[in-house]
Design an enzyme around this catalytic site. Sequence first.
Site, PDB file in Angstrom:
ATOM      1  N   VAL A  62       0.643  -0.739  -0.208  1.00  0.00           N
ATOM      2  CA  VAL A  62       0.124  -0.187  -0.207  1.00  0.00           C
ATOM      3  C   VAL A  62       0.764   1.275   0.196  1.00  0.00           C
ATOM      4  O   VAL A  62       0.328   2.467   0.135  1.00  0.00           O
ATOM      5  CB  VAL A  62      -1.162  -0.121   1.369  1.00  0.00           C
ATOM      6  N   TYR A 154       1.897   6.878  15.986  1.00  0.00           N
ATOM      7  CA  TYR A 154       0.354   6.140  15.705  1.00  0.00           C
ATOM      8  C   TYR A 154      -0.829   6.993  15.783  1.00  0.00           C
ATOM      9  O   TYR A 154      -1.111   7.441  14.546  1.00  0.00           O
ATOM     10  CB  TYR A 154       0.434   4.948  16.399  1.00  0.00           C
TER      11      TYR A 154
END
Length: 258
Positions: A62, A154
């Site tokens: 991706v 994150y």
Amino acid sequence: MTKVAMITGAAQGIGAEVSRHLAQDGFDIAVADLPGQESKAQDVISEIEKIGQKAIFVPVDVTDQAAVKKAVDEAADKLGGFDVMVNNAGVAKVDKFADIKPADLEFSYKINVFGVIYGIQAAAAKFEELNVPGRIINASSIAGMHAFPVWATYSSTKAAVISITQDAANEYAHSHINVNAYAPGVVGTTGMWDEIDKKMSEINGKPIGQNKKDYVGTIPLGRTVEPNDIANMVSFLAGPKADFITGQTYAVDGGGLL
């Protein structure tokens, strides 16, 4: 007429559960994951075929924009259409803020942010080519709504996904393409909690296991998230009952952010 959904990071975990749910909803499934995940993907494909739907493995990285476009083309060509894109692939890097390195940022942003953008671009272009009122569903996190200690990298990537989802929803509304996101709490069946617990223990001195116990104690519904919980939300967003919903990010966390 059977519809087609592609799910990235679908060889295991949340992606695999989403694939099974959408197959039960009548979708044929493109199980997309890294080339090295083909063996695991075949197990998911077998389960989907038992449900009575078609499924194929589509290899994709991706972080490669051209590869994502190729994967979407392959899914549409082999399955005969394209209706739903679930940008599920992601990574979670756990580090104290002072320990964050350039390589950590690049790795996380390329997968969690660039990968979502490339997935939106490729899916929207295919929907427009086919004149399909498609659905794009992105993986965010409650950490993107409220940052957590040792999750700065994150949390920031998942906050970016929320903004990207809103922008894409605006830009593609004229093509009748709905763009939404799901934001899980911490999933109890992954190894992520072990890493978080270890890092938090280093910061606050609590024994291993205590930070997880404390966190679960703050969740009103009394448990961590299961892949089934997330797949239920994706199933809703991919279905007809979500026709008039776009640009939204839904927390699936048992009330943990309340």
